[in-house]
Design a protein around this motif. Structure first.
Motif, mmCIF file in Angstrom:
data_model
loop_
_atom_site.group_PDB
_atom_site.id
_atom_site.type_symbol
_atom_site.label_atom_id
_atom_site.label_comp_id
_atom_site.label_asym_id
_atom_site.label_seq_id
_atom_site.Cartn_x
_atom_site.Cartn_y
_atom_site.Cartn_z
ATOM 1 N N THR A 39 -10.005 8.766 -0.117
ATOM 2 C CA THR A 39 -10.480 7.510 -0.708
ATOM 3 C C THR A 39 -10.465 7.522 -2.246
ATOM 4 O OG1 THR A 39 -12.795 8.198 -0.621
ATOM 5 C CG2 THR A 39 -11.965 6.966 1.255
ATOM 6 N N THR A 40 -11.065 8.550 -2.853
ATOM 7 C CA THR A 40 -11.156 8.562 -4.313
ATOM 8 C C THR A 40 -9.787 8.787 -4.948
ATOM 9 O OG1 THR A 40 -13.336 9.520 -4.032
ATOM 10 C CG2 THR A 40 -12.454 9.483 -6.251
ATOM 11 N N PHE A 41 -9.064 9.776 -4.427
ATOM 12 C CA PHE A 41 -7.723 10.023 -4.951
ATOM 13 C C PHE A 41 -6.816 8.792 -4.814
ATOM 14 C CE2 PHE A 41 -3.439 11.103 -3.412
ATOM 15 C CZ PHE A 41 -2.855 11.387 -4.636
ATOM 16 N N PRO A 42 -6.745 8.148 -3.637
ATOM 17 C CA PRO A 42 -5.907 6.939 -3.541
ATOM 18 C C PRO A 42 -6.315 5.856 -4.538
ATOM 19 C CG PRO A 42 -6.547 7.639 -1.362
ATOM 20 C CD PRO A 42 -7.287 8.509 -2.325
ATOM 21 N N LEU A 43 -7.635 5.741 -4.797
ATOM 22 C CA LEU A 43 -8.084 4.713 -5.734
ATOM 23 C C LEU A 43 -7.457 4.925 -7.116
ATOM 24 C CD1 LEU A 43 -9.878 2.373 -6.624
ATOM 25 C CD2 LEU A 43 -11.705 4.028 -7.038
ATOM 26 N N PHE A 45 -4.839 6.796 -7.861
ATOM 27 C CA PHE A 45 -3.385 6.703 -7.737
ATOM 28 C C PHE A 45 -2.938 5.238 -7.688
ATOM 29 C CE2 PHE A 45 0.523 8.233 -5.155
ATOM 30 C CZ PHE A 45 1.265 8.296 -6.331
ATOM 31 N N LEU A 46 -3.749 4.422 -7.010
ATOM 32 C CA LEU A 46 -3.447 2.986 -6.895
ATOM 33 C C LEU A 46 -3.463 2.322 -8.272
ATOM 34 C CD1 LEU A 46 -3.188 0.545 -4.771
ATOM 35 C CD2 LEU A 46 -5.603 0.190 -5.249
ATOM 36 N N ILE A 275 6.098 -2.055 -4.681
ATOM 37 C CA ILE A 275 4.874 -1.276 -4.564
ATOM 38 C C ILE A 275 3.984 -1.438 -5.792
ATOM 39 C CG2 ILE A 275 3.969 1.058 -4.332
ATOM 40 C CD1 ILE A 275 5.286 0.690 -1.858
ATOM 41 N N GLY A 278 2.348 -4.827 -5.704
ATOM 42 C CA GLY A 278 1.435 -4.788 -4.561
ATOM 43 C C GLY A 278 0.160 -4.030 -4.901
ATOM 44 N N SER A 279 0.304 -2.929 -5.669
ATOM 45 C CA SER A 279 -0.868 -2.163 -6.090
ATOM 46 C C SER A 279 -1.782 -3.004 -6.962
ATOM 47 C CB SER A 279 -0.448 -0.911 -6.872
ATOM 48 O OG SER A 279 0.393 -0.108 -6.085
ATOM 49 N N ALA A 282 -3.725 -5.196 -4.817
ATOM 50 C CA ALA A 282 -4.792 -4.466 -4.130
ATOM 51 C C ALA A 282 -5.967 -4.202 -5.066
ATOM 52 C CB ALA A 282 -4.254 -3.154 -3.559
ATOM 53 N N LEU A 286 -9.822 -5.380 -4.709
ATOM 54 C CA LEU A 286 -10.980 -4.496 -4.873
ATOM 55 C C LEU A 286 -12.000 -5.116 -5.827
ATOM 56 C CD1 LEU A 286 -12.442 -1.771 -4.502
ATOM 57 C CD2 LEU A 286 -11.092 -0.884 -6.399
ATOM 58 N N TYR B 109 -22.251 7.853 -2.464
ATOM 59 C CA TYR B 109 -20.802 8.025 -2.519
ATOM 60 C C TYR B 109 -20.167 7.748 -1.156
ATOM 61 C CZ TYR B 109 -16.287 10.380 -2.777
ATOM 62 O OH TYR B 109 -14.952 10.662 -2.698
ATOM 63 N N LEU B 116 -13.553 0.359 -0.727
ATOM 64 C CA LEU B 116 -12.133 0.305 -1.041
ATOM 65 C C LEU B 116 -11.376 -0.384 0.096
ATOM 66 C CD1 LEU B 116 -10.128 1.311 -3.171
ATOM 67 C CD2 LEU B 116 -9.976 3.443 -1.914
ATOM 68 N N PRO B 117 -10.644 -1.492 -0.209
ATOM 69 C CA PRO B 117 -9.919 -2.169 0.862
ATOM 70 C C PRO B 117 -8.838 -1.253 1.462
ATOM 71 C CG PRO B 117 -9.716 -3.356 -1.235
ATOM 72 C CD PRO B 117 -10.476 -2.116 -1.504
ATOM 73 N N VAL B 119 -5.915 -1.758 2.400
ATOM 74 C CA VAL B 119 -4.571 -1.915 1.841
ATOM 75 C C VAL B 119 -4.458 -1.140 0.531
ATOM 76 C CG1 VAL B 119 -4.929 -4.034 0.494
ATOM 77 C CG2 VAL B 119 -2.722 -3.596 1.544
ATOM 78 N N ILE B 121 -5.782 1.739 0.067
ATOM 79 C CA ILE B 121 -5.627 3.149 0.429
ATOM 80 C C ILE B 121 -4.206 3.423 0.906
ATOM 81 C CG2 ILE B 121 -6.333 4.922 2.084
ATOM 82 C CD1 ILE B 121 -9.117 3.774 2.044
ATOM 83 N N ILE B 123 -1.288 1.903 0.286
ATOM 84 C CA ILE B 123 -0.159 1.852 -0.653
ATOM 85 C C ILE B 123 0.075 3.223 -1.299
ATOM 86 C CG2 ILE B 123 0.731 0.826 -2.792
ATOM 87 C CD1 ILE B 123 -0.672 -1.788 -1.980
ATOM 88 N N PRO B 124 -0.958 3.810 -1.954
ATOM 89 C CA PRO B 124 -0.719 5.150 -2.521
ATOM 90 C C PRO B 124 -0.416 6.199 -1.456
ATOM 91 C CG PRO B 124 -2.996 4.436 -2.885
ATOM 92 C CD PRO B 124 -2.271 3.290 -2.327
#
Lengths: 303, 279
Positions: A39-43, A45-46, A275, A278-279, A282, A286, B109, B116-117, B119, B121, B123-124
């Motif tokens: 979750t945190t890493f994708p955020l 990265f996004l 992408i 799209g990011s 997203a 958020l 936390y 976090l939506p 979508v 999550i 994409i990355p």
């Protein structure tokens, strides 16, 4: 002598506390590492990818663009449309769920028999996959002529309608489908909190000859308020990120009539393969989610 | 008196309409799955017909069998459940029972991660998994499912751990048992019921997931929720077969839902009392 004893006791306590901390850290580590990774890493990265042009179909145009995606977004009519569709979809489904759910909970609460049947049937929609629900509605319920809804419309003299092909009807359809699936949730939660309300207040109200409406308005509603607000918060979060039940039914169409922001971000990234943009969509979703939940939580705190 | 009777009758009618509305789409799929394609396409819709297992036989053992997809769904859901529980039980115990600095923040936390939506999550993650060749693999899907199953499981388990009396642990420490041993021997057996309920809900959510599955699945790993698309196309919908696939996809979750009936409200609202929620 006594001082030495207390010192050792304190040391002993500190050692124990330290051991407890270490034990806690060891127990938490696997779950928290997994949560950070998923979750945190994708955020982060996004947010990073939203600063790039990243077109999987045309990789040669890729590169860092800074805030360009966001300035494009602010001028993107499709983005604003999808935001409006999101808000209409969210507000209407949440209001319908709460109103119908509450009305039914009040009705069932007064039933002497059949409560169990209600609870059992109400479980059906909420445990189903929204993808399967969407598929069943698209075909067996809404298909022209063949679907039951259309069959009923024809027999009611309304004639066959293109339920998913007409922009307005398609929007109504996806709202009805979401409401169908999740009203039982509101119903079950509100029924459970109704059942936990103290009986004696109603007894007193009855002695004071309060009317049914007065009892509802002055006693039931204020006591249920926390539960209602909780249902609103949970359902709003889900409606904002609804995906499967729209994707399988209309795919966001006709055109962009039922394309909520969530679906737009998906389509941009995985159908049109942009992408980077799209990011950015997203991230916008958020931000909208955080803003709306901030409002809702303020509502919860307010008396 | 007649006015009151009329009211009772009206309320009864309303409740019947809602019961029917909720049950109908499911019942109608079951009925259609037992028809031949010709009966399923009949107009007006047929309520009386000769039931047949033909559609089930076709979708399970025919040329486009969905058996591999049912297996995929099962492997993903069981895998997600096992991994989630192994991580969530210790974490929930620590959050519910132990004293350490930053505990409040840790709990917050876990809740915040649900904001976090999905979508945002996927994409990355799609980019990362594509780079390491994990698209269309079980490990790729199960890993990403942890993003929603872990926070949910942790909070649901915390609510059960909090119900155990502290005296039980203290007695065990005084007997000289180690912390890990106490957790395993004394605490876990106390929350067996809570663990069972959590398992049901984690499995259910994993079985029902769609967005991550549709992006990450391929020819090797394709859960049934994604595969059912093959039965609907612009040219032709295979009605009876589609109904049969829907029923097969619904079967496990409906059974679990009915089994866990008493706990469903708790499972649906977990974490909400303290913060957000998801699905």
């Amino acid at each position: 002598m006594t001082q030495a004893a207390t010192t050792t006791a304190r040391d002993f306590g500190r050692v124990l506390a330290q051991r407890e901390r270490r034990f806690a850290a060891a127990l938490l580590a696997p779950a928290f590492l997994a949560l950070m990774a998923t979750t945190t890493f994708p955020l982060f990265f996004l947010i990073w990818t939203s600063a790039f042009r990243m077109d999987l179909a045309m990789p040669f145009t890729n590169g860092f663009v800074g805030f360009e995606n966001y300035s494009v977004l602010l001028a993107d009519e499709r983005f604003w449309t999808s935001l409006v569709v999101s808000l209409v979809y969210t507000v209407s489904t949440v209001v319908l769920q709460v109103v119908i759910g509450l009305a039914l909970a009040l009705l069932v609460m007064d039933m002497k028999r059949g409560q169990g049947l209600f609870r059992l049937i109400a479980i059906l929609p909420v445990v189903l996959s929204p993808a399967v629900v969407g598929m069943i509605w698209r075909t067996f319920m809404l298909a022209p002529e063949f679907g039951i809804v259309d069959f009923l419309a024809i027999n009611a003299g309304l004639g066959s309608k293109n339920w998913l092909g007409d922009p307005l009807l398609a929007m109504i359809s996806v709202i009805v489908i979401h409401t169908w699936q999740w009203t039982p949730f509101a119903f079950m939660v509100l029924l459970a909190s109704l059942a936990s309300l103290p009986e004696d207040i109603y007894e007193a109200a009855r002695l004071d000859r309060a009317t049914a409406w007065q009892r509802f308005r002055r006693i039931t509603l204020p006591l249920l308020r926390p539960a209602i607000v909780m249902v609103i918060i949970m359902r709003t979060m889900v409606a904002l990120t609804a995906f499967a039940a729209i994707f399988t039914v209309t795919g966001g169409g006709p055109g962009t009539a039922t394309e909520i922001l969530n679906l737009y971000a998906y389509r941009k990234s995985f159908t049109e393969l942009s992408i980077g943009y799209g990011s950015a969509l997203a991230v916008a979703l958020l931000i909208v989610t955080i803003l709306i939940s901030a409002i809702l939580f303020a509502m919860r705190r307010a008396k | 008196m007649t006015g009151k009777r009329l009211r009772v009758f009206a309320l009864l009618a309303i409740s019947l309409v809602f019961l029917l509305a909720w049950a109908f789409p499911v019942l109608w799929s079951v009925l259609n799955s037992l028809k031949t394609d010709r009966d399923a396409l009949a107009y007006p819709p047929k309520l009386i017909f000769t039931p047949t297992w033909e559609a089930y036989h076709d979708v399970l053992f025919g040329s486009a069998s969905i058996l591999p997809n049912l297996v995929s769904s099962m492997v993903i859901s069981v895998g997600t459940t096992v991994v989630t529980m192994l991580m969530a039980i210790p974490a929930a115990y620590a959050l519910a029972r132990l004293r350490f600095r930053g505990k409040k923040f840790a709990g917050f936390y876990v809740l915040a991660t649900q904001m976090l939506p999905p979508v945002g999550i996927i994409i990355p993650y799609f980019l990362v998994l594509r780079n390491i060749g994990w698209i269309d693999t079980y490990q790729g899907i199960i890993l990403i499912y942890l993003s929603f199953s872990l926070p949910f499981a942790i909070w649901l388990l915390v609510s059960y751990f909090e119900d155990i009396p502290f005296e039980m642990e203290e007695a065990a420490y005084l007997d000289g048992a180690s912390r890990l041993r106490t957790l395993w021997r004394i605490i876990i057996p106390q929350v067996r019921g809570g663990i069972a309920v959590t398992v049901v809900f984690v499995f259910l959510n994993a079985w029902n997931e769609f967005l991550f599955a549709v992006v990450l699945s391929g020819n090797t790993v394709r859960p049934v929720t994604v595969a059912m698309f093959n039965f609907v196309s612009v040219e032709q919908t295979l009605w009876a077969k589609l109904a049969a696939v829907s029923v097969l996809a619904m079967l496990p979750v409906v059974v679990l839902g009915v089994v866990a009936q008493k706990h469903i409200v708790k499972g649906l609202t977990v974490g909400a009392v303290k913060g957000g929620g998801r699905r």
